[in-house]
Design a protein around this motif. Structure first.
Motif, PDB file in Angstrom:
ATOM      1  N   UNK A 792       0.749  -1.236   0.143  1.00 59.60           N
ATOM      2  CA  UNK A 792      -0.095   0.078   0.080  1.00 59.60           C
ATOM      3  C   UNK A 792       0.734   1.214  -0.061  1.00 59.60           C
ATOM      4  N   UNK A 793       1.764   0.952   0.856  1.00 60.94           N
ATOM      5  CA  UNK A 793       2.872   2.496   0.914  1.00 60.94           C
ATOM      6  C   UNK A 793       3.582   2.366  -0.428  1.00 60.94           C
ATOM      7  N   UNK A 794       3.850   1.193  -1.161  1.00 68.62           N
ATOM      8  CA  UNK A 794       4.568   1.396  -2.259  1.00 68.62           C
ATOM      9  C   UNK A 794       3.401   1.917  -3.266  1.00 68.62           C
ATOM     10  N   UNK A 802       3.738   8.971  -8.630  1.00 65.30           N
ATOM     11  CA  UNK A 802       2.638   9.354  -9.910  1.00 65.30           C
ATOM     12  C   UNK A 802       2.260  10.772  -9.800  1.00 65.30           C
ATOM     13  N   UNK A 803       2.020  11.072  -8.719  1.00 60.69           N
ATOM     14  CA  UNK A 803       1.346  12.468  -8.424  1.00 60.69           C
ATOM     15  C   UNK A 803       2.304  13.682  -8.409  1.00 60.69           C
ATOM     16  N   UNK A 804       3.613  13.215  -7.849  1.00 62.66           N
ATOM     17  CA  UNK A 804       4.671  13.974  -8.008  1.00 62.66           C
ATOM     18  C   UNK A 804       5.424  14.236  -9.193  1.00 62.66           C
ATOM     19  N   UNK A 805       5.331  12.898  -9.850  1.00 60.76           N
ATOM     20  CA  UNK A 805       5.746  13.018 -11.410  1.00 60.76           C
ATOM     21  C   UNK A 805       4.547  13.997 -12.175  1.00 60.76           C
ATOM     22  N   UNK A 806       3.421  13.777 -11.895  1.00 58.72           N
ATOM     23  CA  UNK A 806       2.435  14.435 -12.461  1.00 58.72           C
ATOM     24  C   UNK A 806       2.812  16.043 -12.288  1.00 58.72           C
TER      25      UNK A 806
END
Length: 960
Positions: A792-794, A802-806
């Motif tokens: 889950x943490x992963x 993903x959000x950061x990448x986004x």
């Protein structure tokens, strides 16, 4: 002539003296070899302190406790001739070439111990041991050729030159007979002659009975009776003694302080007083199995045991119950009894018999005499009634008056049942006679009975009659009901009314009428009833119902003391109002030993007085000395005789010959889960009067009901501790002490302490394993949880990334847009510069043209110079470079740092290329020609060492 006279005298005595017996005979119980499972001959009898009987039998040692016979053999299987029991209940026995003793083993079962090993080798071959006597600390064993003395675990031998013929302890003295030297006495550790020298050398002594200290009666086999006083021996000279010489007295024993018994080889047992007079004879005629008596013994209850040539017999000599046989040659049933003019009359199935009674004996059963049949009485006699001081006989062929030894007819041609005086005033002038077909009337005039003939009325058999206080006559018929009879005033006829079940009787059948306690009552199958004149119905008697309840009553008779004798079913009993019991003003006593012996259907009891009660039986009459019966003080004791544990193999865990030790409780494996208990009360002759109750503590909820059964089985008992308890009581209410036996059934191996310990260990291990399993499970769950959390943490991290990448992407896109925008601005600025430069170039060209056209006008020249200065000004570049690095992440600084050889013009070319400007646009901005741009690009590739396959634009993009 003298010879024939002697024969006549002997025949006279045999028929007269031995034939004259007591009229009452004790109960005799005969035991055959089929009963005791031994051989026919029994040679000696003894009793131990517990009351158990022992018999020296041809097959071995027999024991009997009142319920069970058991046989114990000795190793050489020879005939057991003698036995003796010491104060410790050690049972000494003698056989052929063998003697020893029986003693209980650890479980109480008898085991045999031989004493032959103590005999000197030179004396260890001998024949039968005929007598054993315990004297002081010694035990004497008599063989025919030697006598052994056991003392302090050693044996002394007394040889003889002739024959040891007899050995007996009598009183405090020990006697023996030697064939040559006669009677001897043991004293001072030796045998010494007694009395007249060699008096008994030719006479075989068979018994020595002490009358008083120093005074003895001596019986011999063939020479009759002798008396010895102060060691002086004399023959008893009487006619009885002469007859005893013919009948061979084989044994004798003391009965009480006045009597002894002589056991003969041909006349059974002869009981005599100490003067040699016959008291009673008990032989085959009286019920003994046979007349050849080998031994006699008086038990603790003063009853007599006899060992016979064929069987064992018990004679209840001390019993309060005796049996009267009017005709010893013919078994006759007894229907009625009456004592009249000092004579006992008994009505039987074949005549009336009479015998004279003597005043010497208050207990008439001990009166001597012979019954004789009353003349004219042969046939079925129903009843004897004393009316007006005369004895009347109800006969199958009429009614008779008995006078002396004659029966005088009063009425003939019809059977008479009974006689009832109409008036209670003596003498009654009118007597009702119940007959086979109604009522007859007798008148009594001038001390004579006159038959007035049959009364007109019901022609029924009227066997039961009673007159109530209203002079109404009641008659019961066993099959019809109850008749109420009313006589006419002239006593010539009568009327009847029949009452049946619809009138309150519990049943139409089985009703009997009696006059008891000055009232007429009716015995029924549900107790005693009375007639209620108010309701004209039968009701349970208020008085008798409290006593009898709803038991069947077939007979009632009131005695002179107001006691009520009764028969219930086949059991006789008495309601004794002179004794109290259980808080009640009366005591009910049954006589279970008589159950089934009374004359069913013709019950009759004649309670003459407390010492003489006569009960009709199928075999003559039964005599009860009721006074003795209720006062006999026999302490009842119950013995636990055997406990058998039943499993794969049966095991006797208690044999009954030792005291019960409840401190050391026997513990048996769980496979022994069934148990058999045998118990008995050694009160011989009373076994039918004794009942037992048992209780197994740990299993039963309460004591069992009283029962005559003397054994109990328990099966499928679970493990645990148990206490078996048993007690006994008799019909007089005497109760024994309770006997208890404790035992324990071990838990099965899977329920033992070790098993429980193992289970505990396994349980602990199981808990540990479960704990470990749970731990492992928790660890796995934790691991799974952690993995899930990690996942889950992963996933969350991925989401975050993903959000950061986004975000980064958006930021990058924004930055890219910003860069693109700024680059566009830079490009626009560059384009503006290009356009400005173009404009300036056009202006310069125009000025140069004007300058030429104006002849080198100085002002125009200054303007041209000013434009040149603008083109050479680097200030714009520095500002451009700063903005370009901010937008492109220090592109020019990184490039300059990596490649210091680059000049500002080189950096400008790179910046312009990064802005995707065309060569033309670069040429304009750099103020160089297109060729110059190409040359600059070439020089850049060299300085940047760019391989030929890689374009300059791609290289510069990687620098970023």
């Amino acid at each position: 002539m003298k010879f024939y006279f002697a024969i006549i005298i002997l025949l006279f005595f045999q028929n007269g003296l031995f034939g004259q017996n007591t009229i009452g005979l004790p109960q005799i119980i005969n035991y055959s070899k089929q009963d005791y499972h031994g051989a026919v001959q029994t040679w000696d009898i003894k009793q131990d302190s517990k009351g158990i009987m022992y018999f020296a039998n041809n097959d071995g040692l027999l024991t009997y406790d009142g319920s069970y016979w058991k046989l114990y053999t000795i190793p050489n299987k020879t005939i057991l001739r003698s036995l003796a029991i010491d104060n410790n209940d050690r049972i000494y026995v003698g056989a052929q070439n063998e003697f020893g003793y029986f003693t209980p083993n650890s479980t109480g079962s008898l085991k045999y111990v031989s004493l032959n090993y103590l005999i000197p080798k030179s004396q260890n071959q001998f024949a039968d041991i005929w007598d054993i006597e315990i004297f002081g600390e010694s035990v004497f064993f008599r063989g025919t050729d030697r006598m052994f003395e056991l003392k302090n675990n050693s044996i002394k031998v007394y040889p003889t030159t002739s024959e040891w013929r007899y050995l007996k302890k009598s009183g405090s003295r020990l006697f023996a007979q030697d064939k040559t030297t006669g009677l001897l006495e043991y004293k001072d550790n030796g045998w010494f002659p007694v009395g007249n020298t060699n008096f008994f050398s030719s006479k075989l002594i068979s018994g020595i009975v002490e009358r008083n200290p120093g005074d003895y009666i001596i019986t011999t086999l063939k020479n009759g009776l002798f008396e010895m006083r102060n060691d002086s021996i004399h023959e008893i000279n009487n006619l009885i003694n002469n007859e005893l010489k013919l009948n061979q007295v084989y044994t004798s024993a003391k009965i009480n302080d006045k009597e002894f018994v002589a056991g003969t080889t041909s006349e059974g047992c002869i009981i005599m007083d100490f003067f040699g007079n016959i008291v009673q004879k008990i032989s085959h005629t009286e019920g003994l199995q046979n007349n050849n008596v080998l031994c006699t013994y008086l038990d603790k209850n003063q009853n007599l045991w006899t060992g016979l040539n064929n069987g064992i017999s018990f004679i209840a000599y001390n019993s309060a119950i005796k049996y009267i046989r009017p005709n010893s040659a013919n078994e006759l049933s007894g229907y009625s009894t009456s004592i009249f003019n000092n004579r006992l009359y008994i009505a039987t199935s074949d005549g009336t018999y009479g015998v004279d009674l003597t005043k010497e004996n208050s207990d008439f059963s001990f009166c001597k005499g012979s019954f004789s049949q009353i003349k004219n009485s042969a046939g079925q006699v129903w009843r004897l009634d004393i009316v007006n001081q005369q004895l009347l006989m109800g006969f199958n062929d009429g009614a008779f008056e008995i006078k002396g030894n004659d029966a005088i007819p009063i009425m003939q041609g019809i059977g008479a049942w009974l006689f009832v005086p109409i008036s209670s005033v003596y003498p009654s002038k009118n007597i009702l006679v119940g007959t086979y077909n109604g009522l007859h009337l007798f008148n009594y005039e001038n001390e004579k009975f006159i038959d007035n003939g049959k009364l007109d009325g019901l022609a029924e058999s009227l066997r039961f009659l009673a007159i109530d206080n209203n002079n109404d006559v009641w008659s019961s018929h066993p099959y019809r009901g109850i008749f109420k009879i009313q006589l006419s005033p002239d006593n010539k006829k009568y009327t009847t009314k029949l009452f049946t079940q619809k009138d309150g009787l519990p049943n139409t059948l089985g009703n009997y009428v009696f006059r008891i306690k000055n009232r007429v009552v009716f015995g029924t199958e549900k107790g005693v009833y009375e007639f209620d004149t108010a309701t004209n119905k039968f009701i349970p008697s208020p008085f008798f119902n409290k006593i009898f309840g709803e038991i069947e009553i077939r007979y009632l008779k009131e005695d002179e003391n107001g006691n009520i004798w009764f028969c219930s079913g086949k059991k006789p009993g008495v309601v004794d109002f002179t004794h109290q019991s259980n808080g009640k003003p009366y005591m009910i006593t049954y006589f279970p030993e008589l159950t089934g012996q009374i004359l069913s259907g013709f019950e009759n009891i004649y309670p003459y007085n407390n010492q003489n009660v006569f009960i009709g039986s199928e075999r003559g009459m039964i005599h009860i000395n009721y006074e003795k019966y209720v006062t006999t003080n026999i302490k009842l004791k119950v013995l636990l005789r055997e406990v058998k544990a039943i499993g794969e193999q049966d095991s006797i865990i208690f044999g009954g010959h030792i005291a019960i030790d409840n401190k050391n409780i026997i513990s048996l494996p769980s496979s022994f889960n069934s148990y058999h208990f045998e118990y008995s009360a050694p009160s011989y002759g009373m076994q039918t009067s004794i009942e037992y109750s048992y209780y197994l503590e740990g299993y039963d909820e309460k004591w069992s009901a009283w029962s005559g059964k003397s054994e109990k089985d328990y099966t499928n008992l679970t493990y645990g501790k148990y206490v078996f308890k048993v007690k006994a009581h008799d019909n007089l209410g005497h109760e024994s002490e309770t006997v208890s036996y404790q035992f324990e059934i071990k838990a099965p191996w899977y329920k033992s302490n070790w098993a429980w310990l193992l289970y505990f260990i396994l349980f602990v291990i199981l808990l540990y394993l479960l704990n470990q399993l749970q731990k492992n499970k928790l660890q796995k769950q934790q691991k799974k949880f952690d993995e899930e959390q990690a996942r889950l943490r992963y996933i969350h991290q991925l989401e975050l990334e993903k959000n950061e990448k986004e975000i980064i992407k958006l930021q990058n896109e924004k930055l890219a847009n910003d860069v693109q925008f700024k680059n566009k601005e830079l490009a626009d600025a560059s384009m503006h510069l290009v356009e400005r430069n173009d404009a300036l170039a056009k202006v310069k060209e125009e000025l140069q043209r004007l300058y030429k056209s104006t002849d080198n006008n100085l002002n125009i020249k200054k303007a041209i110079q000013f434009l040149n200065d603008i083109e050479r000004n680097d200030a714009n570049w520095e500002q451009f470079a700063m903005h370009f690095d901010e937008v492109n992440n220090g592109f020019l600084k990184k490039l300059k740092t990596r490649f210091p050889v680059l000049t500002n013009n080189d950096l400008k070319i790179c910046a312009y290329l990064q802005l995707n400007l065309s060569s033309k646009e670069i040429a304009q901005l750099a103020n160089i020609s297109l060729r110059g741009v190409e040359i600059s690009r070439y020089r850049l590739r060299k300085k940047l060492e760019i391989p030929t396959e890689q374009s300059l634009i791609d290289f510069l993009n990687k620098v970023v």
